[in-house]
Scaffold this motif. Structure first.
Motif, short mmCIF file in Angstrom:
data_model
loop_
_atom_site.label_atom_id
_atom_site.label_comp_id
_atom_site.label_asym_id
_atom_site.label_seq_id
_atom_site.Cartn_x
_atom_site.Cartn_y
_atom_site.Cartn_z
N TYR A 199 -4.59 76.80 63.72
CA TYR A 199 -3.79 77.14 62.55
C TYR A 199 -3.45 75.85 61.79
CZ TYR A 199 -0.50 79.85 59.75
OH TYR A 199 0.14 80.49 58.73
N GLY A 251 -6.32 78.11 69.86
CA GLY A 251 -5.41 78.08 68.72
C GLY A 251 -5.94 78.71 67.46
N SER A 262 -2.20 72.56 59.80
CA SER A 262 -0.96 71.78 59.71
C SER A 262 -1.16 70.71 58.65
CB SER A 262 -0.63 71.15 61.06
OG SER A 262 0.38 70.18 60.93
N LYS A 274 -0.69 80.99 65.37
CA LYS A 274 0.26 79.98 64.91
C LYS A 274 1.12 79.46 66.06
CE LYS A 274 3.73 79.16 61.32
NZ LYS A 274 4.47 79.74 60.18
N HIS A 275 1.55 80.35 66.95
CA HIS A 275 2.42 79.93 68.05
C HIS A 275 1.68 79.00 69.01
CE1 HIS A 275 5.55 80.08 71.08
NE2 HIS A 275 4.64 80.47 71.99
N SER A 315 -0.98 77.25 68.37
CA SER A 315 -1.32 76.01 67.65
C SER A 315 -0.13 75.08 67.55
CB SER A 315 -1.85 76.34 66.25
OG SER A 315 -3.00 77.16 66.31
N GLY A 316 1.07 75.65 67.38
CA GLY A 316 2.26 74.81 67.29
C GLY A 316 2.49 73.97 68.53
N GLN A 317 2.07 74.45 69.71
CA GLN A 317 2.21 73.68 70.93
C GLN A 317 1.24 72.51 70.99
OE1 GLN A 317 2.43 76.18 74.52
NE2 GLN A 317 2.53 77.97 73.18
N TYR A 332 0.24 70.62 68.11
CA TYR A 332 0.33 69.70 66.99
C TYR A 332 0.71 68.29 67.44
CZ TYR A 332 0.07 73.67 63.76
OH TYR A 332 -0.33 74.78 63.05
N ASN A 333 1.77 68.16 68.25
CA ASN A 333 2.25 66.83 68.64
C ASN A 333 1.21 66.07 69.46
OD1 ASN A 333 4.70 67.26 67.35
ND2 ASN A 333 5.68 68.10 69.19
#
Length: 804
Positions: free
Chosen positions: A278, A235, A280, A239-240, A242-244, A246-247
């Protein structure tokens, strides 16, 4: 336990272990071990030793090696035991062999065949023992001998064997990546293994592979959701991807049990992952709560983790540290040395122009209180780096560098000394002449007080001598006699250090030269005159030349001294023409007078004629053979003048009148007599009729020029810009912490304010240092805190020729 012990060992063995544990000194322990070595040496030579007894002897040899003694006489018996059919004996032999031998040992070749046979065994315990030995003993050359068997074991029915096979292939990859490059797909396949242990083992080689090539493994993000280290790599800057994450990472932070060590370890890895991917905002807020728990805990390990993750997050969110400023102060004052060092690492990362004075002063104080040589080097380097980047003023920079040199001068890079010289020489540049004069006067004043201290580091003394020679009398506050006396004392006190002595001599030359240039003729101090007379006969060619240069300069006219040693041009660039055109007329005149022309080196050395090699070899062989012919009688030359008293020298020595050159006229000193002004004529070899050849071309790096200064030899430090600090925002989760600050001691609050500033205001002050030319300015304003970087000094004071 009985006479046999819990694992079948004899009472003699148990008594040995007990006696070792009860020893009170190293010498007593050594006596026991040496006695044990003699006993084992005697017993393993007995015939028909039971295998059970040999197993115990090998275990006792392991104790001998563990305690630092040599048991190499028993290595071969451990190798033999690895061949045993009995599983217990075989595993003991493998254990001893892996502890005794390394991959380059001569006995390794004796165990390769055994390993190959055991890797095919039906007993998985035997296979497992062989794989352990493979990881420790197989080198790059023997990998192909066992690689096929290890690959077959990836499909073994036992999960422990499959896991160990993956680890073995990873070990092969670390030793020789090319040997297993075609097997990398196996690591991917084992991520889907039914056993979690095999899956976990496959992560380690994949981590190494991803570290080298991230893009080739982007498709594994879905499989690595719970693998935080690999997620951090995948990540980073994406950004893409890393977005996967976050949760999942947020759920882990909320659900982890912070009451257990494993829970805290997972939380630590979560924060490291958040610092890598990235950024958050929500994850940063969640990590702030975890960091607060770490820092408030009484466990030093957790505090250490908290300081470590703060250092990781400071680039993403500088105001994170301000939320925990009092906890950081507590860690800085803690008695745990490891925690204190980690805190200094954090402060190094959060340094800016507004707090650099407090942080660097604290680091220097800590450096003077420790004895760890290697860590002293690290702290000194950090102090120099911070001082060069964020110094609020040049005066503070010089004062700080003086402290660093005084306490750690012997371990500071000499380039730092050159940087300091260049800073003082260049000053602020532009139209800041008055500020430059104040800076140099301050440096001279501080160095005149410091130079009297005993045992100063060599690099610091070089700086002191150079500054005193360049600017000692510039402002008129100190007399030339005073400064020359100080420099003479340095040369005497550090007579064993030729470099320092050379700097002091050149500084004295500058002092007297500048006095002559300004029209203030001064008498040479008697102690200085005796020093130069002594150095004129020195065994050091460099010191001797500097002494002769001084004696030449002080007898020249003012205009001549000014042309060769101008004042304050140490940073001026000069052009050097290596063809030396000013010698053309001299060469032509010499050729006309009958001098031999210069013969190039390639013509002097000639080329090798391959056709004559055999003849040369035969001649050389004949030269080494015995000769029985009588030696030829020496041919005495006809005497052309009365013979000299020295008659036993084969080459005739004759008196030759000295040639009169202008340089010899300049070297006749009425006040400082030369040792060659009286006595018989000089004896020289007769060289009439012998072809003269010039020597090798040896152009000086600093030939004479009109300006008389040496060129710049080092580039300035590259530009370093520090980002402006973000405004600090108080978090809702720390209201209780803010209320508790009211009860904090005023001294601690003052220190926190110096380090972190006012958290309610946006700190826009940054300190930067730039590569600048002579015209660039160096601001002294503390509000901006910016200054030019200093590069190595452009003039090498240790060169053989006198420079200004």
């Amino acid at each position: 336990m009985g006479s046999q012990g819990g694992f079948g060992q004899s009472k003699e063995f148990l008594d040995l272990v007990k006696s070792i544990g009860e020893t009170r000194s190293k010498s007593e322990e050594d006596r026991i071990i040496l006695r044990e070595i003699e006993t084992i040496k005697r017993r393993i030579l007995e015939p028909d030793i039971p295998r059970r007894k040999m197993k115990e002897y090998i275990i006792r040899l392991v104790y001998v090696e563990m305690l630092g003694h040599d048991a190499s006489f028993g290595y071969i018996h451990a190798v033999k035991m690895a061949h045993d059919e009995n599983l217990l004996h075989k595993r003991t032999g493998y254990l001893a062999v892996t502890l005794f031998l390394n991959e380059d040992h001569d006995l390794i070749i004796l165990i390769v065949n055994t390993i190959q046979k055991d890797l095919k065994s039906d007993n998985y315990l035997v296979v497992f023992s062989a794989l352990n030995a493979v990881c420790r003993l197989i080198n790059e050359e023997t990998i192909p001998a066992v690689l096929p068997q290890v690959v077959e074991l990836l499909g073994h029915q036992k999960e422990a064997v499959r896991k160990k096979a993956i680890m073995t292939l990873h070990r092969f990859y670390q030793k020789s990546p090319s040997t297993v490059s075609h097997l990398i797909s196996n690591f991917r396949k084992k991520l889907s293994d039914n056993d979690s242990g095999v899956m976990g083992a496959s992560l380690y080689p994949l981590f190494d592979l991803i570290t080298i090539d991230v893009k080739s493994y982007k498709d594994l993000v879905a499989s690595f959701i719970k693998l935080l280290k690999i997620l951090g790599l995948l990540g980073n800057g994406d950004k893409h991807a890393s977005g996967q994450m976050y949760n999942v990472v947020g759920d882990l932070i909320r659900k982890c049990d912070a009451s257990s060590n494993i829970g805290n370890a997972v939380l630590y890895e979560c924060i490291c992952c958040v610092a890598s991917i990235y950024p958050s905002t929500k994850l940063l807020e969640a990590t702030a709560e975890v960091i607060a728990k770490f820092l408030k805990n009484d466990n030093h390990n957790l505090k250490y983790m908290g300081i470590d993750v703060l250092g990781r997050l400071i680039k993403l969110s500088p105001d994170v540290t301000e939320q925990h400023q009092l906890a950081v102060i507590d860690c800085l004052e803690d008695l745990d040395d490891t925690l204190k060092r980690k805190t200094f690492e954090l402060l190094h990362k959060m340094t800016k122009s507004s707090n650099v004075e407090v942080i660097v002063d604290g680091m220097i104080d800590y450096m003077t209180s420790i004895n760890d040589f290697h860590y002293k080097i690290e702290i000194a380097s950090r102090c120099v780096e911070l001082a060069e980047q964020f110094a609020p003023s040049n005066h503070w920079f010089i004062l700080t560098m003086n402290r660093i040199f005084e306490h750690a001068g012997d371990i500071v890079d000499i380039k730092v000394a050159h940087n300091l010289m260049r800073l003082i020489a260049k000053g602020f540049g532009g139209d800041h002449e008055s500020a430059d004069s104040q800076l140099r006067s301050y440096a001279v004043e501080s160095y005149l007080h410091i130079v009297t201290e005993p045992k100063l580091p060599s690099a610091f003394l070089q700086v002191i001598c150079w500054v005193l020679g360049e600017f000692g009398t510039a402002d008129g506050n100190y007399s030339a006699s005073n400064i020359s006396g100080k420099l003479r004392d340095v040369a005497e006190a550090y007579s064993s250090d030729e470099t320092v002595k050379a700097y002091a001599i050149t500084a004295l030359t500058k002092i007297y030269a500048f006095e002559i240039t300004s029209g203030r003729k001064m008498d040479i101090l008697p102690e200085c005159q005796s020093l130069f007379e002594e150095l004129a006969a020195s065994r050091s060619a460099d010191l001797q030349q500097r002494a002769y240069e001084f004696r030449t300069v002080v007898h020249l006219e003012a205009h001549a001294v000014k042309s060769i040693m101008p004042f304050d041009v140490s940073c001026e660039d000069i052009e050097v023409d290596i063809t030396l055109p000013f010698l053309n007329s001299y060469v032509q005149q010499s050729l006309q007078n009958g001098a031999q022309p210069y013969i190039p080196e390639e013509q002097r050395s000639g080329t090798i004629d391959i056709s004559n090699i055999s003849n040369q070899v035969s001649r050389e062989s004949s030269m080494h053979a015995l000769k029985f012919e009588a030696y030829e009688l020496p041919k005495l030359p006809a005497p052309s003048r009365p013979p000299l008293p020295v008659s036993n020298i084969s080459t005739e020595l004759v008196p030759v009148p000295e040639q009169s050159y202008s340089i010899r006229e300049a070297n006749t000193y009425p006040s400082i007599p030369s040792v060659s002004t009286s006595g018989p004529p000089e004896l020289k070899l007769r060289l009439e009729g012998i072809q003269k050849k010039w020597g090798r071309p040896s152009y000086s790096s600093s030939p004479p020029s009109s300006s008389g200064v040496s060129p710049s030899t080092a580039s300035e430090i590259s530009q370093v810009e520090s980002a402006a600090s973000l405004s600090s925002r108080p978090q809702d989760n720390y209201k209780d912490l803010k209320k508790a600050e009211v009860k904090i001691a005023p001294e601690k609050q003052k220190l926190a304010a110096s380090l972190f500033g006012d958290s309610s205001k946006s700190n826009k002050t940054t300190g930067t240092r730039h590569n600048t030319s002579r015209s660039d300015t160096l601001s002294i304003d503390k509000s901006t805190g910016s200054r030019s970087s200093v590069a190595p000094c452009c003039r090498d004071e240790n060169s053989s020729s006198t420079t200004s």
